[in-house]
Write an enzyme that holds these catalytic residues in place. Sequence first.
Site, PDB file in Angstrom:
ATOM      1  N   SER A 174      44.544  31.861  42.824  1.00 56.24           N
ATOM      2  CA  SER A 174      43.294  31.865  42.065  1.00 56.24           C
ATOM      3  C   SER A 174      42.137  31.815  43.060  1.00 56.24           C
ATOM      4  CB  SER A 174      43.261  30.699  41.067  1.00 56.24           C
ATOM      5  OG  SER A 174      42.130  30.775  40.231  1.00 56.24           O
ATOM      6  N   HIS A 231      44.163  35.448  39.501  1.00 53.37           N
ATOM      7  CA  HIS A 231      43.232  35.265  38.392  1.00 53.37           C
ATOM      8  C   HIS A 231      41.975  36.090  38.648  1.00 53.37           C
ATOM      9  CE1 HIS A 231      45.147  31.034  37.714  1.00 53.37           C
ATOM     10  NE2 HIS A 231      45.874  32.007  37.192  1.00 53.37           N
ATOM     11  N   ASP A 248      48.048  26.292  37.294  1.00 48.40           N
ATOM     12  CA  ASP A 248      48.821  27.460  36.876  1.00 48.40           C
ATOM     13  C   ASP A 248      49.784  27.880  37.981  1.00 48.40           C
ATOM     14  OD1 ASP A 248      49.612  29.598  35.241  1.00 48.40           O
ATOM     15  OD2 ASP A 248      48.170  30.949  36.188  1.00 48.40           O
TER      16      ASP A 248
END
Length: 356
Positions: A174, A200, A296
């Site tokens: 991310s 992401h 995540d």
Amino acid sequence: MDAGPAPAREPRRIRVLVVDDSAVVRNVFQQELSADPGIEVVGTAPDPFAARDLILERAPDVITLDVEMPRMDGITFLHKIMRYRPTPVIVVSSLTPAGGALALEALAAGACDVMCKPGAAYSVGEMTADLVEKVKEAAAAGVRAPAPLPPPDRAATPRALARTTLQVVAIGASTGGTVAIERILAALPPGAPGIVVTQHMPELFTRYFANRLRDRSGLDAREAQGGESVVPGTVLVAPGSRHMLLRRSGARYVVEIKDGPRVNRHRPSVDVMFRSVARAAGPNAIGVILTGMGGDGAQGLRAMRDAGARTVAQDEASCVVYGMPKVAVELGAVERSLPLDRIAPEILRLAGEAGG
């Protein structure tokens, strides 16, 4: 007389500066951000020169920055922010080839996240939810430059790699991940195992990201389409706003691209990809979790390790944000935590062991 306990202080609101040459965007951002009780918009600016004075006067915690502006472009201004007054910056860009390229350049220059301007394909309602979440995450993470890295050395391909097409490398990231992934891929040889990547990133920007990876690494990197095979020398990047899964098809691996709800507030989700890799490839997989906010990917990486895969995390010192790797380590999902510049050699070492 006992006055009783002092009233609890309200938590300090996040101070945000909005920088955009569009009065409409400035007004929308100010209105939508101010509606959240945890956020205070301390100013708006139409260009970097006005923004510079507001940064000094009002000390924002987070800046939203348009990358396409008159008088001084957003990239130049971002470099100045990071040099003289490091502040978390969320880059806001239009969904155009020029805007996508500039957004990726901004991430490489130290921006913590990127998002699209509202428009026909991206409603104000969708934008508001994303913007508020990104502002809060950026404020919590702060700004931190990654440790300097030496120029990447492209490692030699282990002889065993040439004998197998069954291996797959899954990489999830991310905040700060675009640069980290680029560095890893640039150090891998053309015969490296097939790679699937979930970063992401908004819809369409992933296409520009994949093109940048192709140009910078020499590997066959592209935005994934459903049914594509994962073969040595290829890198398939999950498209923004859709999940990417791996499945076995006879003697090969292919990717599936699916809609569906967000997982851990993200679509594409690293957890979704890692769990599918655990099911499809098991001990033939290598999982890598890189810099990023939140958690995540941690549960999915644990599923990969439980299925016999080898797992690696980026270490705290080289992360821009030590969030996703930290949660994965705490879950027992990680075999080794390594500096960014040692991850590519480790991937090849593990692939050589599995192929030997």
